[in-house]
Motif scaffolding. Structure first.
Motif, PDB file in Angstrom:
ATOM      1  N   SER A 203       0.808  -1.267  -0.136  1.00  0.00           N
ATOM      2  CA  SER A 203       0.018   0.044   0.038  1.00  0.00           C
ATOM      3  C   SER A 203       0.806   1.141  -0.044  1.00  0.00           C
ATOM      4  N   LEU A 204       2.049   1.312   0.518  1.00  0.00           N
ATOM      5  CA  LEU A 204       3.152   2.299   0.353  1.00  0.00           C
ATOM      6  C   LEU A 204       3.613   2.415  -0.857  1.00  0.00           C
ATOM      7  N   ALA A 205       3.603   1.516  -1.692  1.00  0.00           N
ATOM      8  CA  ALA A 205       3.949   1.630  -3.030  1.00  0.00           C
ATOM      9  C   ALA A 205       3.020   2.166  -3.684  1.00  0.00           C
ATOM     10  N   VAL A 206       1.779   2.020  -3.311  1.00  0.00           N
ATOM     11  CA  VAL A 206       0.658   2.468  -4.228  1.00  0.00           C
ATOM     12  C   VAL A 206       0.254   3.965  -3.943  1.00  0.00           C
ATOM     13  N   ALA A 207       0.845   4.306  -2.796  1.00  0.00           N
ATOM     14  CA  ALA A 207       0.747   5.506  -2.086  1.00  0.00           C
ATOM     15  C   ALA A 207       1.716   6.661  -3.100  1.00  0.00           C
ATOM     16  N   THR A 208       2.956   6.004  -3.133  1.00  0.00           N
ATOM     17  CA  THR A 208       4.099   6.748  -3.820  1.00  0.00           C
ATOM     18  C   THR A 208       3.562   6.802  -5.269  1.00  0.00           C
ATOM     19  N   LEU A 209       2.964   5.856  -5.968  1.00  0.00           N
ATOM     20  CA  LEU A 209       2.344   5.990  -7.488  1.00  0.00           C
ATOM     21  C   LEU A 209       1.190   7.062  -7.247  1.00  0.00           C
ATOM     22  N   LEU A 210       0.415   7.163  -6.390  1.00  0.00           N
ATOM     23  CA  LEU A 210      -0.800   8.181  -6.479  1.00  0.00           C
ATOM     24  C   LEU A 210      -0.091   9.511  -6.419  1.00  0.00           C
ATOM     25  N   SER A 211       0.822   9.469  -5.561  1.00  0.00           N
ATOM     26  CA  SER A 211       1.316  11.033  -5.415  1.00  0.00           C
ATOM     27  C   SER A 211       1.980  11.600  -6.735  1.00  0.00           C
ATOM     28  N   GLY A 212       2.602  10.529  -7.526  1.00  0.00           N
ATOM     29  CA  GLY A 212       3.304  11.045  -8.539  1.00  0.00           C
ATOM     30  C   GLY A 212       2.134  11.492  -9.657  1.00  0.00           C
ATOM     31  N   LEU A 213       1.181  10.711  -9.745  1.00  0.00           N
ATOM     32  CA  LEU A 213       0.227  11.123 -10.591  1.00  0.00           C
ATOM     33  C   LEU A 213      -0.674  12.315 -10.562  1.00  0.00           C
ATOM     34  N   LEU A 214      -0.827  12.463  -9.044  1.00  0.00           N
ATOM     35  CA  LEU A 214      -1.483  13.860  -8.587  1.00  0.00           C
ATOM     36  C   LEU A 214      -0.663  14.923  -9.094  1.00  0.00           C
ATOM     37  N   PHE A 215       0.585  14.885  -8.733  1.00  0.00           N
ATOM     38  CA  PHE A 215       1.497  15.920  -8.995  1.00  0.00           C
ATOM     39  C   PHE A 215       1.595  16.365 -10.406  1.00  0.00           C
ATOM     40  N   ILE A 216       1.699  15.128 -11.342  1.00  0.00           N
ATOM     41  CA  ILE A 216       1.615  15.566 -12.780  1.00  0.00           C
ATOM     42  C   ILE A 216       0.427  16.634 -13.158  1.00  0.00           C
ATOM     43  N   SER A 217      -0.779  16.176 -12.223  1.00  0.00           N
ATOM     44  CA  SER A 217      -2.012  16.834 -12.640  1.00  0.00           C
ATOM     45  C   SER A 217      -2.103  18.302 -12.107  1.00  0.00           C
ATOM     46  N   THR A 218      -1.065  18.619 -11.256  1.00  0.00           N
ATOM     47  CA  THR A 218      -1.319  19.821 -10.448  1.00  0.00           C
ATOM     48  C   THR A 218      -1.325  21.166 -11.254  1.00  0.00           C
ATOM     49  N   PRO A 219      -0.456  21.172 -12.312  1.00  0.00           N
ATOM     50  CA  PRO A 219      -0.382  22.653 -13.047  1.00  0.00           C
ATOM     51  C   PRO A 219      -1.376  22.974 -13.966  1.00  0.00           C
TER      52      PRO A 219
END
Length: 413
Positions: free
Chosen positions: A95-111
């Protein structure tokens, strides 16, 4: 008999060597993931004005991004504390690995968020993943490596974050310079060409690519993280221990609540001092009698992170031989001494300002991880009590001081 013993010994050495290699791979991936969270957190500050322009928001509204991330950190940490005793170790690690993946995808969508509401929502979700990961990895180190061996790993955990926060502005710098150059070029275009240029830049502007770059790095690391978790390589960390790890029982809250309250007070003082200094040093350097220019003040701010990184890095080795309580005493003496120097001479002597800024980061870097290791000597901090570190201290203080520090910095500069 001697030959059989020799073969058995050689086989054991080969087995241990192989497991040490896999354990090193696992810890490296976890540290890279932590660094990615530092990259994501470190890029928000330098690009905050860009995000404000994207969402057509003022300073007061864009400051809610920091509040949203902090609230997310609280929710994420509490979520891990809730499921820590309800999910088996391998699934928690996955689940910690999945959290890292979600963080990267959310960050890409930020701008690409054009509304302040959606931007805050995205950053709140990113904060949840960060809080979950932060609590989860520290709890995992404590439970897998034991009280003594986990000290260096927890220091490494903090060091990895400092590397990310230090690198983020450096990664963003060329993109920000390109954006500045584009803005200057735009002022020389004709109205028709400017409209065409503006429409083309909505989704492909340079600052967006800084988010895409860091988000892509986080996504790549999380993919490797998921592979490591799938093959349960994390178990090698415990299997390579040179001693038997006995997990300390988690005492009921009614028996340790006084101790927890004292820990909260200790961490509150430590983190509040660091956050206040980090938030205000830029504006103090510019607005005080020193009258530093913006370039020097920015370097001064980076010097704080350099000191923080050196402190965390040196503690990785020192913590293997020195007890957390002794490290804490040295840190407290050092922090108090340089704070006194800062109050007396800091605003009137530039060399003192440079020295104190580095020293504050250096001594403050090991206060928190050493505090966690020290707490684990009293009660098990790998489960639900790990939330004290993130919830009561880091997230709440970031939410308060981050918000008012930003307002102060923008208004003074």
């Amino acid at each position: 008999m001697t030959e059989k013993s020799h073969l058995l010994e050689s086989s054991n050495q080969s087995y241990i060597k192989r497991h040490v290699i896999w354990a090193a791979v696992c810890v490296s991936v976890v540290s890279l993931a932590r660094m990615c969270f530092g990259l994501c957190a470190g890029l928000i500050g330098p690009t905050l004005q860009y995000l404000a322009a994207n969402t057509n928001s003022g300073v007061d509204k864009i400051s809610t991004v920091i509040t949203g991330r902090s609230i997310g950190g609280i929710v994420g940490s509490l979520t891990f504390s809730f499921i820590a005793t309800r999910m088996e170790s391998s699934r928690r690690f996955h689940s910690l690995a999945v959290a890292t993946l979600l963080s990267g995808l959310l960050f890409i969508s930020t701008p690409y968020m054009r509304s302040i509401i959606t931007l805050v929502l995205i950053q709140t979700l990113a904060g949840i993943t960060h809080g979950y990961f932060n609590s989860g990895i520290q709890g995992w180190y404590l439970s897998k490596c034991g009280e003594t061996r986990s000290r260096s790993f927890i220091q490494l955990h903090q060091f990895s974050l400092s590397v990310g926060t230090f690198l983020a502005p450096l990664i963003a710098k060329p993109f920000l310079e390109m954006e500045s150059q584009n803005n200057r070029n735009l002022s020389t275009l004709t109205p028709d060409t400017a409209i065409e240029h503006s429409q083309h830049s909505v989704y492909f502007d340079p600052v967006s690519w800084s988010y895409i770059t860091i988000g892509a790095i986080a996504t790549f690391v999380s993919t490797i993280f998921c592979i490591v978790a799938t093959f349960k390589i994390e178990n090698m960390v415990a299997e390579t221990a040179d001693m038997k790890i006995g997990e300390k029982s988690e005492q009921p809250l009614r028996e340790v609540w006084i101790f927890i309250m004292l820990v909260v007070m200790y961490m509150f003082c430590c983190v509040s001092g660091l956050i206040i200094y980090q938030s205000f040093i830029y504006s103090v350097a510019v607005s005080s009698a020193l009258k530093m220019n913006e370039g020097k003040a920015a370097i001064l701010n980076s010097l704080y992170y350099a000191g923080y990184g050196v402190g965390c890095g040196s503690a990785i080795l020192v913590s293997r031989f020195v007890k957390p309580s002794k490290i804490i005493i040295v840190d407290l003496i050092g922090s108090c001494s340089v704070s006194i120097i800062m109050n007396v001479w800091g605003e009137h002597s530039e060399p003192v300002m440079w020295f104190v800024t580095f020293a504050i980061g250096f001594f403050g870097a090991t206060l928190l991880p050493s505090g966690i290791s020290w707490c684990n000597e009293v009660t098990n901090m790998s489960g639900k009590y790990i939330f004290v570190y993130v919830v009561v201290v880091v997230s709440i203080l970031n939410m308060v001081f981050g918000y008012y520090g930003l307002l102060h910095q923008v208004s003074r500069v």
